[in-house]
Design an enzyme around this catalytic site. Sequence first.
Site, PDB file in Angstrom:
ATOM      1  CG  HIS A 106      -0.304  -0.167   2.439  1.00  0.00           C
ATOM      2  ND1 HIS A 106       0.164  -1.324   2.794  1.00  0.00           N
ATOM      3  CD2 HIS A 106      -0.053   0.645   3.493  1.00  0.00           C
ATOM      4  CE1 HIS A 106       0.646  -1.255   4.153  1.00  0.00           C
ATOM      5  NE2 HIS A 106       0.734  -0.078   4.411  1.00  0.00           N
ATOM      6  CG  HIS A 108       0.900   5.171   4.432  1.00  0.00           C
ATOM      7  ND1 HIS A 108       0.191   5.302   5.642  1.00  0.00           N
ATOM      8  CD2 HIS A 108       1.773   4.007   4.185  1.00  0.00           C
ATOM      9  CE1 HIS A 108       0.781   4.063   6.080  1.00  0.00           C
ATOM     10  NE2 HIS A 108       1.436   3.309   5.363  1.00  0.00           N
TER      11      HIS A 108
END
Length: 142
Positions: A106, A108
């Site tokens: 992922h 941010h």
Amino acid sequence: MSDREPYQPDNIFAKILRGEIPCYRVYEDDVALAFLDIMPQADGHTLVIPKLAVRGLPDMPVDSWGPFMQRVQKVAKAIKVAMAAEGLNLRQFDGAAGGQTVFHFHMHIIPRWEGIALRRHGELNEKPENLKATAEKIRAAF
Ligand code: 5GP
């Protein structure tokens, strides 16, 4: 823990992708899902995850970077408008030693304003009503 362990399908983001646990969704298409971090380092802190079973940065297929980063840029633009952010930080923590705590790859996206320090990574839960309002604001900015 080794960084090169296989992908674990019971990780929390895999459960979010499968709809088994809820999230404050801001964007979704066939490539990526974006949702609010429940322990935001700043208001509007969003996570963008690929719809691929990928553990960390080295595991992302080379061809997936272009489409994935297009979604990151799209979400980042909406966050900037919705949150009236003066700047943004993109952050990626790879491996336990790099600070990664959820082992589904992922990015941010963290809004920044002059003079406002970031809160600590993954420390304080935000109130559900604030997350709900923020997600609605970001969704409306696409
Ligand atoms: P990492 O440390 O792996 O880069 O980031 C994981 C992030 O996921 C942290 O910033 C943490 O606050 C966030 N997080 C942990 N559990 C959950 C959850 O159940 N839902 C959401 N939306 N975020 C989570």
